[in-house]
Design an enzyme around this catalytic site. Sequence first.
Site, short mmCIF file in Angstrom:
data_model
loop_
_atom_site.label_atom_id
_atom_site.label_comp_id
_atom_site.label_asym_id
_atom_site.label_seq_id
_atom_site.Cartn_x
_atom_site.Cartn_y
_atom_site.Cartn_z
N ASP A 1 0.72 -1.09 0.08
CA ASP A 1 -0.19 -0.11 -0.06
C ASP A 1 0.94 1.45 0.04
OD1 ASP A 1 -2.04 1.88 0.27
OD2 ASP A 1 -2.94 0.88 1.72
N ASP A 2 0.83 2.14 -1.03
CA ASP A 2 1.27 3.33 -1.22
C ASP A 2 3.02 3.17 -1.16
OD1 ASP A 2 -0.96 4.42 -0.87
OD2 ASP A 2 -0.50 5.34 1.19
N CYS B 1 -6.25 4.45 -3.80
CA CYS B 1 -6.30 2.99 -3.61
C CYS B 1 -7.67 2.36 -4.07
CB CYS B 1 -5.90 2.61 -2.23
SG CYS B 1 -7.02 3.50 -0.83
N HIS C 1 -10.88 -2.14 1.00
CA HIS C 1 -11.12 -0.78 0.73
C HIS C 1 -12.05 -0.59 -0.54
CE1 HIS C 1 -9.49 3.50 1.50
NE2 HIS C 1 -10.66 3.56 1.79
N ASN D 1 -0.58 2.60 -5.59
CA ASN D 1 -0.36 3.81 -6.34
C ASN D 1 1.03 4.26 -5.51
OD1 ASN D 1 -2.84 4.29 -3.86
ND2 ASN D 1 -0.78 5.30 -3.22
#
Length: 459
Positions: free
Chosen positions: A26-27, A66, A121, A293
């Site tokens: 994530d990220d 996301c 999410h 992302n």
Amino acid sequence: MIIFLLLLSLCIKAQQQPNIIYILADDLGYGELGSYGNTFNETPALDRLAKEGMRFTSFYAAAPVCSPYRAALMTGLYPARIGITDYLRPRAAQHLDTGYVTLPELLKKQGYHTGIVGKWHLSGYVKEGAPEETLPDQHGFDEVLVSENRGIGEGTYFYPYDFNREIAKRLPGAQEYITDRQNQEALEFIQRNREQPFFLFLSHYATHTTVHGKPEIVRHFQQKKDAGTSPPTKGNPGNDPYKKWPAGSKATHNNPHLAAQLKVIDEGVGAIVRLLKELGLDQNTLVIFTSDNGGETTITTNTPLRGGKSTLYEGGVREPFIAWWPGKIKPAAVCSQPLANYDIYPTLLELTRATGRHQPLDGISFVSLFRDPQTTLPARNFYWHYPLDKPHFLGGRSAGSIRSGSWKLISFFDDGHKELYNLDQDPGEQTDLSVRYPDRVATLDTALQAWQKEVNATH
């Protein structure tokens, strides 16, 4: 005899169907892995995965945040066509509609056992006040493990977990760490399902802010040369290493907490590969590692790319992407062809020979690249649609974008101005060519507007 032949045919079919493990950080920014040029973080397992498999240098997220990425992954569609173009808030009424045939639903029909470990999410959460929700079990996942049922922003990485307070502690020691827990759940999922084809979506919460690493690993990185520093925040004046925002967590360069989180992700990748080899499954398992992302520029850079999470510059949407499959994917190969995460759906459909009705797909299969990264795929444009009511707190602005060949146009919805870049000559997007090439701007803008109309994109 008939029963024996039937069982034999089912066994052969199962052996022919590859297992699939999709690992999503994530990220995580483009330049955070050693195999992508980082010299501070430590990612030996992922670097080995790239050396034994294929590394992609122009793999795109369908959005710079996301939820739209995850919608595209699950459906094979542009996020704009689905209507999920920004991250979903905890109380959001919007969610991924169950009318779509998701990737795990289609694989289930092909005999796969499906599981998600971690972040979903793609819904608001009833426990946070959303009027309804659709969680992973309603979208084709047989097993839903340590997944959130509240929001994920500012969620704790140490037990108990804010995003799902019902998760019971399992690992030994006083302080269970969610990334360790996810790695363990993934290993146990593989063990349980080793006799049947499986699809595992290991969806990490790390390295999403609040970045917060295990103290002993954080200390290791804090002692390295050129480690970034920052004081503890007012919320943690005593610098409690198990409380949010301790020292170093807001470092803008070589963040020791981000590095510590990534190291635990990397350890999990190494453990998964070792287990696959021990079980004799490595020759029949595709492992993919990527990010949803770009990294947040408040705590990292996405060097050599411009921008980060929430922007349509390359740093917001171009991701590290590694595919590993011994004997099937050319080792130590690098693929520079542009691809996007909505291509995963049709790619896995081809690999698994999955059949069944599903929505018309926007992506294409890139299975042929596994054998030869120079294979020519059909020419096409890539599009992004990211409308915002106000600028993102990380600096992103309401905009749309198109990449056509080496040319990329960003059209800003808030003030109407446009920027043009040649990515072959200028991957860092430092030189805006819009004034020099007005005709090309007009051509690309016309194509972008036509696509927006086709997918019913609004802003």
